[in-house]
Design an enzyme around this catalytic site. Structure first.
Site, PDB file in Angstrom:
ATOM      1  CG  HIS A 158     -26.585 -36.727  52.272  1.00 40.64           C
ATOM      2  ND1 HIS A 158     -27.405 -35.790  52.851  1.00 40.64           N
ATOM      3  CD2 HIS A 158     -25.838 -35.990  51.372  1.00 40.64           C
ATOM      4  CE1 HIS A 158     -27.120 -34.656  52.601  1.00 40.64           C
ATOM      5  NE2 HIS A 158     -26.124 -34.604  51.571  1.00 40.64           N
TER       6      HIS A 158
ATOM      7  CG  ASP B 218     -27.196 -30.702  51.345  1.00 43.82           C
ATOM      8  OD1 ASP B 218     -27.053 -31.863  51.022  1.00 43.82           O
ATOM      9  OD2 ASP B 218     -26.668 -30.092  51.916  1.00 43.82           O
TER      10      ASP B 218
ATOM     11  CG  HIS C  62     -25.533 -27.022  55.248  1.00 44.66           C
ATOM     12  ND1 HIS C  62     -24.137 -27.586  55.676  1.00 44.66           N
ATOM     13  CD2 HIS C  62     -25.745 -27.951  54.496  1.00 44.66           C
ATOM     14  CE1 HIS C  62     -23.844 -28.688  55.074  1.00 44.66           C
ATOM     15  NE2 HIS C  62     -24.998 -29.062  54.338  1.00 44.66           N
TER      16      HIS C  62
ATOM     17  CD  GLU D 262     -22.618 -35.084  53.472  1.00 41.12           C
ATOM     18  OE1 GLU D 262     -21.566 -34.482  53.068  1.00 41.12           O
ATOM     19  OE2 GLU D 262     -23.487 -34.402  53.559  1.00 41.12           O
ATOM     20  CD  GLU D 263     -25.878 -32.327  55.265  1.00 43.31           C
ATOM     21  OE1 GLU D 263     -24.860 -31.583  55.500  1.00 43.31           O
ATOM     22  OE2 GLU D 263     -26.469 -32.003  54.268  1.00 43.31           O
TER      23      GLU D 263
ATOM     24  CG  ASP E  38     -27.585 -37.239  56.526  1.00 44.98           C
ATOM     25  OD1 ASP E  38     -27.474 -37.622  55.490  1.00 44.98           O
ATOM     26  OD2 ASP E  38     -27.001 -36.481  57.332  1.00 44.98           O
TER      27      ASP E  38
HETATM   28 ZN   LIG Z   1     -25.398 -32.823  50.950  1.00 45.75          ZN
END
Ligand SMILES: [Zn+2]
Length: 444
Positions: free
Chosen positions: A82, A115, A411, A146-147, A84
């Protein structure tokens, strides 16, 4: 392997270019950046040799699909990532600017370096290592939300079912056991969240006049939220599912090092660490709306709300878990306070039966690329994509790989990618494409 090493410098440059784009879909002000990010991914995939590259969307974020058709008789491999990223959080807590990729001690720091823009980089590296002509069909699918819980993913899958159909699906959005030992992720927890609002009064009251007689909503909310765990820190909501985790050793020092628990702060919950992380439910209060301190006055607050997020163990049903959580919240508020629960996102947990020819080929590729046996792990997080894709393509074999390691801090602030892991992950993926192509029986 040499070919992967040859393409790595260019892949690294392209990854840095992607990291400079602030593709935070959750931030409405930066949706243009997500579009720019999708455009950049299209350009990279086209330049890598994919002939059929398109941006697709079904009312949500732009996703990218690129195809390299399978030679006759060869299987097709879908490579997922992903583009995003999570919001970067407090800039002052970053040691270098979040959207300016910066190398320190063999790691590349920046939001999305791991990520999951490293997932895109891995796919690019594997494809480039095959000089744009791998012996299998390759479809790349790069999602853009996705996030944010992949809200339009099922519509995308339905609209592009034919295009995305494949024999093997590689989801490069997970973790590795360490920077030297790869993981094959075989289970993921699901997710369910809600907002709970409590109300005790029709309007605020002077706390000197009525404090001690009329309850304030914030105190009610705090007591209600406290009821979600027992004294040990285990989830105290009835009717939740628990599974069994792989029996691997996860020493307390490692937990302390990976989490940065402050001095004196203890772990919560009972059972082994893998059990608590991968196979038990977890509940976290992730936000509260109430009067901020600088606006606080001596007033009984009439209403307050919190967002509660739950991780669902593999084998559990996320919808039923949300219902159990809702019941608990509705029934546990003290002093007859009014409670309203608004359901939020739901993502199902997932378990993979990682046996058979495709998984043997994958483990062999890991062994060769990393020089170490891969560990089957669970993961505490959720990737809604997996369950959705498994449902859409039940016969495809799913491999959940990744370019993260325990120090990545996905994150969080100071997210980073270990550059050695990127090389090993890309090598494993290039070998996987080669080996799936050389054995026509594998994917059938
Ligand atoms: Zn991810």
């Amino acid at each position: 392997m040499q070919r992967v090493r040859d393409v790595l410098p260019s892949v690294r440059r392209d990854l840095e270019g992607l990291v400079r784009i602030q593709s935070v879909w959750a931030d409405p002000a930066r949706r243009g950046e997500v579009q720019r990010s999708a455009d950049a991914v299209v350009k990279l995939l086209s330049e890598a040799g994919f002939k059929d590259v398109q941006i697709v969307s079904e009312g949500g974020a732009p996703a990218v699909i690129a195809r390299h058709p399978a030679p006759p008789g060869a299987p097709t491999v879908l490579l997922y990532a992903h583009h995003d990223v999570q919001p970067e959080g407090d800039h002052t807590q970053w040691n270098s600017p979040p959207f300016e990729p910066t190398e320190r001690d063999g790691r590349l720091y920046g939001r999305g370096t791991a990520d999951d823009k490293a997932g895109i980089a891995t796919h690019l590296a594997a494809f480039r290592a095959h000089r744009g002509n791998p012996p299998v069909g390759v479809t790349v699918f790069v999602e853009g939300e996705e996030e944010s819980g992949s809200p339009s993913l099922s519509r995308l899958l339905a609209a592009h079912r034919e295009t995305l159909a494949s024999d093997v699906i590689v989801i490069a959005d997970s973790d590795n056991w360490s920077t030297d030992v790869p993981s094959l992720t075989v289970s993921l927890r699901g997710l369910a969240d809600c907002v709970v609002e409590v109300a005790t009064l029709d309007h605020g009251l002077h706390s000197g006049l009525w404090g001690g007689v009329a309850p304030d909503a914030l105190t009610v909310l705090v007591r209600l939220l406290a009821s979600l765990h027992d004294d040990e820190g285990n989830v105290a909501v009835a009717g939740l599912h628990e599974a069994a985790a792989a029996d691997v050793d996860y020493p307390p020092e490692r937990v302390r090092a990976e989490t940065g628990l402050l001095d004196g702060v203890r772990e919560i919950g009972s059972g082994s660490v893998p059990q608590r992380l991968w196979a038990k439910p977890a509940i976290t209060v992730i936000g509260i709306d109430t009067t901020p301190i600088d606006k606080a006055s001596n007033t009984l607050i009439p209403r307050a709300r919190a967002k509660v997020s739950m991780r669902v163990a593999p084998g559990g049903d996320a919808e039923k878990h949300l219902a159990a959580l809702t019941r608990h919240l509705e029934q546990s508020a003290p002093w007859g306070a009014q409670v309203t629960v608004t359901p939020g996102d739901v993502g199902q947990p997932y378990t993979i039966d990682a046996t058979g020819a495709v998984y043997d080929v994958a483990r062999a590729a890991f062994r060769q690329a990393w020089g170490a046996e891969p560990v089957d792990t669970g993961i505490g997080g959720s990737i809604p994509f997996i369950a959705a894709f498994a449902e859409a393509f039940p016969s495809a074999k799913i491999l959940v790989t990744g370019v993260e390691d325990p120090a990545t801090q996905a994150h969080s602030v100071n997210e980073s990618l270990h550059l050695g892991v990127l090389e090993r992950a890309a090598t494993a993926e290039a070998l996987l494409l080669a080996n799936l192509g050389s054995d026509g029986k594998v994917a059938t």
